[in-house]
Design an enzyme around this catalytic site. Structure first.
Site, PDB file in Angstrom:
ATOM      1  N   ASP A  13       0.856  -1.174   0.000  1.00 17.29           N
ATOM      2  CA  ASP A  13       0.000   0.000   0.000  1.00 17.29           C
ATOM      3  C   ASP A  13       0.904   1.239   0.000  1.00 17.29           C
ATOM      4  OD1 ASP A  13      -2.325   1.591   0.294  1.00 17.29           O
ATOM      5  OD2 ASP A  13      -2.015   1.677   2.451  1.00 17.29           O
ATOM      6  N   GLY A  38      -8.018   2.140 -11.615  1.00 19.32           N
ATOM      7  CA  GLY A  38      -8.916   1.135 -11.057  1.00 19.32           C
ATOM      8  C   GLY A  38      -9.864   0.535 -12.074  1.00 19.32           C
ATOM      9  N   ARG A  84      -6.178   3.963  -7.822  1.00 19.27           N
ATOM     10  CA  ARG A  84      -7.637   3.960  -7.650  1.00 19.27           C
ATOM     11  C   ARG A  84      -8.172   2.539  -7.481  1.00 19.27           C
ATOM     12  NH1 ARG A  84      -8.635   8.945  -6.032  1.00 19.27           N
ATOM     13  NH2 ARG A  84      -8.443  10.554  -7.629  1.00 19.27           N
ATOM     14  N   ASN A 115      -8.382  -1.263   4.773  1.00 18.65           N
ATOM     15  CA  ASN A 115      -8.558  -1.570   3.358  1.00 18.65           C
ATOM     16  C   ASN A 115      -7.480  -2.502   2.822  1.00 18.65           C
ATOM     17  OD1 ASN A 115      -6.639   0.428   3.752  1.00 18.65           O
ATOM     18  ND2 ASN A 115      -6.946   1.318   1.736  1.00 18.65           N
TER      19      ASN A 115
END
Length: 1267
Positions: A412, A920, A949, A978
Site C-alpha cells: 500500500d 482502477g 484507484r 482496506n
C-alpha cells in the site's frame, strides 16, 4: 401479539414513499431479547436458551484431556505410524525386541506434546478465571437496585450499569447515557487496537431518553439478528409497548471488551453474551499457514517411506532365499514355516527395526526451531522502534522460512510508504489556489528538526512497564504512565523540560497551519470591513462554507487534556522526599519559556451581528458583477502583526480524536482560520466562526465514509441561512463527477471546476493527497422526501446497508464544488533505500493504492521505485475492448525492447526498465477472465506495477492472481483496514502499526512499525530462517538414513533375520535422544553469512533462492552421502575385528561410537557458525551416550534379552583397538566432506557473480555451500 419461543420469522410491513407500494423486510432466524425479569414464561425460557456470559477458551477439562489430546495427536500421520509399529512389535512372530521398548519413542513424543498442550491450556484457564471473575453492576429485580455480579453470571436480558473507564462485559444495547444528548464514547483498543474515541448513541426515539432510567419501566421488545463476527454491523429493531418500532444499528451497540470514556454513566441491556459476543467470535488466535518448505518436507517423508519399503522388501526376499538354501543345517532352523511366509514375517520385523528411518521427532524439532527463530526476530534491536516503543510481532508461528523465498511484494502507499501523518499544505477555493508558502517553509524546517529530534531523543526508563519513553512521545502519550528513576530530582526536571519543549514544538508544528496571507485577508473582511481587499459575496460564501465543511464534515470527537483519559502522570523521586508533581504541573512551571510555535490567526473583535453578516454574505450577487480573483503573492500581515504567535496554553487546548489522520489535518486547518470545532453531540455541533463567535449547528444526519462511495456527508441546518445543507467530502474522482453546474450560472461554475481540476492535477504531481469539498442546498420538500426514504432504510432489518447506500447516493447528487485541499504525507525514512535493496534482491515491488495516478507516480519517483531512465506504460482505458487492444500493443512494445537487448548483447534485460501504471477501472477489466492472461504476460515482464484507484477487493484479487497463476511467493504489506483482504490472501502478510488503527496488524502474520524494517526482516532473517531450516531438515534425514543403513548392512551377515548388533535401548534412543539436540542448535543459531554482508549485498537473497538449497535432487544427494558414511562406519570395524572372537554386541560397540562421532562432526563441518553453545551441546551429546552405555554395561543384566550387555562396553573401552577403530572410521567417513573434490556424495555449489558497489568498484563474491 407476543411471539412464542418458536418464533423464527418476523415480517415488517412498511409503506413506501408513494403510499401505494409495500416493502417487505424479513428477519430470518433472529433473536428476541426482553428484560430477564419478564413474567412471560415463554420468553423467559427463550432467554435461557442463549449462552451465558461465562467464557471458556480452554480446550480440555480434567476428564476430557487424555482422550481428546490423544485423538488430536492421532491426526498426525507420523504418530499413527509409530503407534502401529509399537502395536506390531507385540505380535510374537514379527517382534524385533522387547515390546515395552518399542513404546518408548511414541510415548515420549506424545508425552512431550501433551505437556506442552497442558501448559498452554493452563495459561488459558487462568486468563478465563480472571476475566470471568471481574465485577460489574447488574440490576436485580428483587432488590430493586444494581448489585455487583461477576461477569460470568451476566445473562442476556440483564441491565448493566457502567461508569467512566469501566470495561463493557457483554454486547449491550445502549438505553441510557448521562450525556444530555444520549451520547456515549467508547475506546475500542482492546478490540481492534484503535485508541481514538468512537461515539455511540442511545436508541433513537427511546421514550425514557433524557430521564433517569429505571429498568422496571422498560417494557419494549428487541428483535435482532443472530450473533455474528461483523464488528461494523448490527441489525434489528425495538418494539415499544405502544407498538412503535425503532430501527437499531451498530451505533446503538456497546461491544464487549471496549472501555467507556468521557461519559459518567451508561445503562444497557445485554443482547449477546459470552461466546456469542462479537469480540469472542473474532478471537481466532494465532494464524496458521503451511509454509512452502513444509510442503516439500512431506514429499521427502514419502521418499523415506519408499526407501524403507525397498529395504524391508530386500530383507524379506533375502531371508526367504536364505531359508530356502538350507536343506540340512548344522544349527537349528525353523523348517515348519515356508520361506515365503518367513520372508513376509521378516518384512514387518524389519519395518520395526528400521523405524527410525522415518524421523518421528522431526516435526517436533521443526516447531522448536521455529520458536527459537521467532525469539531472535522478536528481540532484534534493529527492528525496534524507540519512538513508538514497539517491536516486531510474530503472529504466525510456522512460516518464518517463507520470509526467505519472497518473489513479489505488494505494498500500500499511504501509511506504508508514507508517514500517514497528514499536514494541511495548500488549498483551492472558488477556483483560486492558495499555496500557503510560509506553511511549506515551516514544514521543511519541521522535517529537519524532526530528524534531529529522533536522533537526539532522551530516553527514560519506566519502572512499572519496563518500557522506554522517548521525549518525542512523552507529552503525546495518553496512557497513564509513571516514570521512576534514581537520578537527582533537578536532573530529572531538566530532562522533562527538554523533552516537553521538544515534544510541544514538534506536535504543534506538525498539526498547526500557517494561514495563507491572501486567504487571511479575505476572511479578515468578516471582522474588519476596512480591509483593502473586498471579495465578492459569492466568493466569501464559498470560503466560509469551505472551512465550515472542513470543521463539521467528519466524525471527530472533541475533548480536552484535563479529562481523565488524557491525564499523564509523571512522578519523580527526590532524595528529600519532596511532593511528587504531575506532568501538567511541570509544564505550567516552564510555560513562560518561548519556543516560537506557529498558531492560528489572532482573534479580532467581533463586529456586527450574525444577522447583519448573513445579509452581507448570503445574498446572491448579480451575475455581471462576479469577478474571479487570484491571491496576492506578498506576505504582508493581515492585521498588522505576524501570523505566528505564542501557542495557547496546553491546558486550554482542544484534543481532536479523529478516525483518520486526514480528518484531523482538515479540522486543524479550519481552526487555523478561526473556524473551530468546539464540541459535538448526536444532534448538534458547536463551532466558532470568524466574525460571529460560537454557533450551535443542528446536525441532522451523518452519512459515514465507505469504500464504495469514497466520500462522507453531513446534513445540517445552516447556522446563518437556516437552510438544509449537505456538506460532502471525498475523493476527487468521485466528487468531480457529482459536481454539476447550475443552469443559471453555467459559465462561472464551469470556470471554477476547470480551475479546480488544474489545481488537483498540480497537487497530485507534487505528491499531495487531495480531497474535494462540495455542498448541496436542499429545499424543505426535497429534504422531507429524502428523509422518509432514509428513515425507511434505517428501520429496515434485511438489506439495511444496501438501502442506506442507495439513500446516500440519492442525496449526494448535483453538488456544488467548493474547493479542494492538498495534504502532505511525508515519505517514511529509508524507504528509497529499502525498495532499492529489495529490487536488487530480485523481489518485484508492486504498489496498490487508492490514490490518484499522478500522486502515486510522484511517490514512486520519490521512493526510487521509478527512475529517470524507466519507461512508463500507462493503461487508462475507457472500455474493455480498448483495454484488450492496449495490452496487446504494450506486450509487443515490451517484447521489442527485449529483442533489442538480445541484439545488442547487453546482459541486463531491457524489460526491467518498463513500469506499468493502471487505474482502477482498467484494473477491473484486466482481472476478468478474457484479459487476465494478457495482464499477467505484461506485468511479469515489467520491473514494477503501480495500480491506482484500486479498491480493497481489487487489491486482494491482484495478489491472488499473481500467487496462483505465476506460482510465486507473495508478500503483502499495509497499514489500514482496506489492506486486510490483501494481507490475508498473500503467502506472507505484514501489517504496519501506523495511524489507521490495528486492523491490518491483527490480520497479519508479522507486524512491524516502519517500512524500512522489511529489508532486515527479509534479507537477513528471511535468508537465515530458510537456510537454517532447510539444512536442518537435510541433516535430520542424513543422520537417520546413515544410522539405519548400519542395521541394514548387518542383515547381509545374519541371514536377513532382523537381528541387530546393538542392544535395543541404544537403538531406540540414538536418534531420539543422543543426536537430537545438535540439529536444534544448528537450526536456531547457524549463520551462513553475516548480517552486514546480507544487507550490503541484497543479491545474496536471490542467490539463496536460485541455489536450490532444498530441492528434490538434494534429498538424493543427502541419501547418497549417508549411504557412503554408513558403508565406511560398518565395514572399517568389520575388517578391524575380522577373525576375532568378539560377540555381536562387542562388534556393535565401535560402530555405534563411530556413528556418533561421524554424525556430530559432520554437523560441525556443515555449520557456518560455531559458538560455545554448540560446543556445550556436542559435549553433552557425547557424555549422555557414553554415560548411558557405561551404566547399562555396568549394572544391566537382563535389559536387552536374549543378549546380555553386562560388561561389554567396559571391556571394549579398555582395549586400544576400540579407539583406533573409532578414529580411522571417523576420518575415513568425513574426509570427503572436508575435501569435497571428487566425492560423489557432496555437491559443490560455487556461485560467483559480479556486484557493483556504491563506490563503483567491482566485487566478486564466491559462495561455497557443501551439502
Amino acid at each position: 401479539k407476543t411471539p412464542s419461543a418458536q418464533w423464527t420469522r418476523t415480517h415488517l410491513i412498511l409503506r413506501g414513499l408513494s403510499g401505494n407500494n409495500l416493502c417487505f423486510v424479513t428477519l430470518l432466524s433472529g433473536r428476541t431479547v426482553v428484560p430477564s425479569f419478564t413474567e412471560n414464561e415463554e420468553l423467559k425460557e427463550l432467554l435461557q436458551l442463549y449462552k451465558s456470559n461465562k467464557i471458556r477458551t480452554t480446550k480440555y477439562s480434567f476428564l476430557s484431556f487424555l482422550p481428546k489430546n490423544v485423538f488430536e495427536q492421532l491426526h498426525r500421520f507420523a504418530n499413527v505410524y509409530f503407534i502401529f509399529l509399537a502395536a506390531l512389535n507385540f505380535v510374537p512372530v514379527v517382534e524385533a525386541f522387547q515390546p515395552e521398548i518399542a513404546l518408548v519413542p511414541i510415548v515420549l513424543v506424545l508425552s512431550l506434546t501433551a505437556l506442552k498442550d497442558i501448559c498452554e491450556d493452563y495459561r488459558r484457564f487462568k486468563t478465563d478465571r480472571l476475566i470471568n471473575g471481574l465485577l460489574c453492576r447488574v440490576y436485580s429485580s428483587t432488590q430493586q437496585s444494581y448489585v455487583d455480579q461477576c461477569w460470568k453470571n451476566v445473562q442476556v436480558g440483564d441491565f448493566v450499569h457502567l461508569s467512566c473507564n469501566e470495561i463493557i462485559p457483554a454486547d449491550m444495547l445502549l438505553l441510557y447515557s448521562s450525556d444530555p444528548h444520549g451520547v456515549c464514547y467508547i475506546e475500542t483498543a482492546n478490540l481492534d487496537g484503535e485508541t481514538n474515541l468512537k461515539q455511540r448513541q442511545v436508541v433513537s426515539d427511546f421514550p425514557l431518553q433524557g430521564e433517569e432510567f429505571t429498568p422496571e419501566s422498560f417494557h419494549s421488545r428487541i428483535e435482532c439478528e443472530n450473533p455474528n463476527n461483523d464488528l461494523s454491523r448490527f441489525r434489528g429493531y425495538m418494539e415499544h409497548s405502544n407498538g412503535v418500532r425503532v430501527g437499531l444499528h451498530s451505533g446503538n451497540l456497546l461491544l464487549r471488551s471496549c472501555t467507556i470514556r468521557n461519559t459518567e454513566t451508561v445503562v444497557g441491556i445485554v443482547v449477546y453474551a459470552g461466546h456469542e459476543t462479537k469480540a469472542m467470535m473474532n478471537n481466532s488466535g494465532p494464524r496458521y499457514k503451511r509454509s512452502k518448505l513444509e510442503k516439500h518436507l512431506n514429499t521427502d517423508i514419502l521418499w523415506c517411506v519408499v526407501l524403507l519399503f525397498v529395504m524391508c522388501l530386500t530383507a524379506a526376499i533375502g531371508h526367504g532365499l536364505w531359508m530356502n538354501s538350507f536343506k540340512e543345517s548344522i544349527f537349528q532352523v525353523d523348517t515348519e514355516t515356508p520361506p515365503a511366509l518367513a520372508g513376509f514375517y521378516i518384512f514387518w520385523t524389519m519395518v520395526i527395526v528400521l523405524q527410525v528411518l522415518i524421523p518421528i521427532s522431526l516435526y517436533v524439532s521443526i516447531e522448536i526451531v521455529k520458536l527459537g527463530q521467532i525469539y531472535f526476530i522478536h528481540n532484534d534491536l534493529s527492528l525496534y522502534n524507540k519512538q513508538l516503543d514497539s517491536r516486531i510481532q510474530c503472529r504466525a508461528l510456522n512460516i518464518t522460512e517463507d520470509l526467505g523465498q519472497i518473489q513479489y511484494l505488494f505494498s500500500d502507499k499511504t501509511g506504508t510508504l508514507t508517514e500517514n501523518k497528514m499536514v494541511f499544505c495548500r488549498c483551492s477555493i472558488f477556483g483560486v489556489e492558495y499555496p500557503h508558502e510560509e506553511n511549506a517553509r515551516r514544514l521543511e524546517v519541521y522535517e529537519s528538526e524532526n530528524t534531529e529530534t529522533a536522533v537526539c531523543s532522551v530516553t527514560l526508563k519506566s519502572g512499572y512497564s519496563g518500557k522506554s519513553l522517548s521525549c518525542r512521545s512523552l507529552s503525546c502519550n495518553r496512557s497513564s504512565v509513571s516514570l521512576h528513576t534514581e537520578f537527582h530530582c533537578f536532573y530529572i526536571l531538566f530532562l522533562l523540560l527538554a523533552c516537553w519543549v521538544s515534544t510541544c514544538r514538534s506536535c504543534v508544528q506538525a498539526k498547526e497551519v500557517v494561514p495563507d496571507p491572501a486567504l487571511g485577508r479575505k476572511l479578515n473582511w468578516l471582522t474588519n470591513h476596512s480591509s483593502s481587499e473586498t471579495p465578492s459575496s459569492m466568493e466569501l460564501t464559498y470560503i466560509t462554507d469551505f472551512f465550515l465543511a472542513l470543521a463539521i464534515c467528519n466524525s471527530v470527537v472533541v475533548s480536552s487534556p484535563n479529562q481523565p483519559r488524557h491525564v499523564v502522570i509523571c512522578r519523580v523521586m527526590s532524595f528529600k522526599r519532596t511532593p511528587l508533581k504531575s506532568l501538567e504541573e511541570v509544564k505550567l512551571m516552564f510555560q513562560r519559556f518561548s519556543f516560537s510555535p506557529f498558531s492560528a490567526l489572532s482573534p479580532s473583535q467581533i463586529k456586527g451581528s450574525p444577522h447583519s453578516l448573513k445579509s452581507r454574505l448570503f445574498i446572491r450577487g448579480k451575475r455581471g458583477s462576479l469577478t474571479l480573483s487570484t491571491p496576492v503573492s506578498n506576505t504582508t500581515d493581515v492585521s498588522g502583526s505576524n501570523l505566528t504567535k505564542q501557542v495557547e496554553e496546553i491546558t486550554d487546548e482542544l484534543v481532536y480524536e479523529a478516525e483518520s489522520p486526514d480528518e484531523a489535518a482538515l479540522v486543524h486547518a479550519a481552526r487555523a482560520y478561526r473556524c473551530t470545532l468546539r464540541g459535538r453531540s448526536a444532534e448538534s455541533l458547536l463551532v466558532d466562526l470568524p466574525g460571529i463567535g460560537s454557533l450551535a449547528i443542528q446536525l441532522l444526519h451523518i452519512l459515514p465514509f465507505d469504500s464504495n462511495r469514497k466520500r462522507m456527508s453531513v446534513v445540517v441546518r445552516h447556522p446563518l441561512t437556516g437552510q438544509v445543507v449537505v456538506f460532502t467530502k471525498g475523493a476527487d474522482s468521485v466528487i468531480m463527477d457529482l459536481a454539476e453546474s447550475p443552469t443559471d450560472q453555467t459559465e462561472v461554475y464551469s470556470h471554477i471546476k476547470e480551475k479546480t481540476q488544474k489545481h488537483l492535477d498540480a497537487y497530485a504531481r507534487e505528491g499531495l493527497r487531495t480531497l474535494c469539498i462540495a455542498k448541496k442546498v436542499l429545499k424543505e420538500d426535497e429534504y422531507d422526501l429524502w428523509l422518509k426514504a432514509h428513515m425507511l432504510a434505517e428501520s429496515s432489518i434485511e438489506n439495511r446497508e444496501e438501502l442506506l447506500l442507495e439513500s446516500a447516493q440519492r442525496l449526494e447528487t448535483n453538488l456544488t464544488l467548493l474547493g479542494t485541499t492538498g495534504i502532505v504525507d511525508r515519505l517514511q525514512e529509508e524507504v528509497p533505500e529499502t525498495i532499492a535493496a529489495l529490487q536488487r534482491a530480485g523481489i518485484k515491488v508492486w504498489v496498490l493504492t487508492g490514490d490518484k495516478q499522478e500522486t502515486a507516480i510522484n511517490i514512486a519517483y520519490a521512493c526510487k521505485l521509478l527512475c529517470a531512465s524507466d519507461k512508463l506504460l500507462t493503461a487508462n482505458c475507457g472500455s474493455k475492448d480498448a483495454c484488450a487492444a492496449l495490452f496487446e500493443d504494450l506486450i509487443l512494445e515490451v517484447q521489442g525492447g527485449e529483442s533489442l537487448t538480445a541484439l545488442t548483447g547487453n546482459g541486463e534485460s531491457m524489460s526491467s526498465s518498463f513500469i506499468l501504471v493502471t487505474d482502477g477501472r482498467t484494473l477491473g477489466w484486466a482481472l476478468e477472465d478474457e484479459l487476465r492472461s494478457n495482464f499477467l504476460e505484461l506485468s511479469r515482464r515489467c520491473k514494477a506495477v503501480i495500480c491506482c484507484r484500486s479498491t480493497p477487493l481489487q487489491k486482494s484479487q491482484v495478489v491472488q492472481l499473481i500467487r496462483d497463476h505465476l506460482g510465486v511467493m507473495t508478500l503483502a504489506v499495509g497499514d489500514g483496514a482496506n489492506d486486510v483482504s490483501m494481507i490475508q490472501v498473500a503467502d506472507v502478510g505484514i501489517g504496519i502499526s501506523g495511524q489507521e488503527g490495528m486492523q491490518a496488524v491483527m490480520s497479519s502474520d508479522f507486524a512491524i512499525s516502519r517500512f524500512k524494517h522489511l529489508s532486515k526482516l527479509l534479507l537477513v532473517h528471511g535468508h537465515w530462517c530458510y537456510s537454517r531450516l532447510a539444512n536442518m531438515i537435510q541433516y535430520f534425514i542424513y543422520k537417520n538414513v546413515m544410522y539405519v543403513n548400519l542395521l541394514f548392512w548387518y542383515q547381509f551377515f545374519c541371514g536377513f533375520s532382523g537381528s541387530v548388533m546393538t542392544n535395543s535401548w541404544v537403538l531406540i534412543l540414538f536418534n531420539l535422544i543422543f543426536t537430537s539436540a545438535p540439529p536444534l542448535i544448528y537450526g536456531i543459531l547457524n549463520q551462513d553469512l553475516p548480517a552486514d554482508t546480507l544487507m550490503e549485498l541484497p543479491e545474496l537473497y536471490q542467490d539463496a533462492q536460485t541455489s536450490k538449497t532444498f530441492v528434490p535432487y538434494m534429498f538424493w544427494i543427502t541419501v547418497l552421502d549417508a549411504f557412503y558414511q554408513s558403508l565406511v562406519c560398518f565395514f572399517v570395524p568389520y575388517f578391524a575385528y575380522a577373525g576375532s572372537d568378539v560377540g555381536v554386541l562387542s562388534f556393535g560397540s565401535p560402530i555405534n561410537a563411530s556413528a556418533l562421532f561421524i554424525i556430530l562432526l559432520h554437523q560441525v563441518i556443515e555449520s557456518n557458525t560455531l559458538t560455545w553453545i554448540h560446543m556445550v551441546v556436542l559435549v553433552l551429546s557425547c557424555t549422555s551416550y557414553f554415560g548411558f552405555v557405561l551404566l547399562l554395561s555396568g549394572f544391566c543384566v537382563t535389559c536387552s534379552p536374549p543378549v546380555n550387555p553386562l560388561g561389554i562396553e567396559l571391556l571394549q573401552m579398555s582395549h586400544s583397538l576400540f579407539y583406533i577403530t573409532c578414529v580411522l572410521t571417523t576420518v575415513a567417513a568425513l574426509l570427503p566432506s572436508v575435501f569435497p573434490l571428487g566425492a560423489l556424495h557432496n555437491s559443490l555449489i560455487i556461485k560467483s557473480f559480479t556486484l557493483m558497489t556504491p563506490g563503483g568498484a567491482n566485487v566478486v563474491i564466491t559462495d561455497t555451500a557443501i551439502h
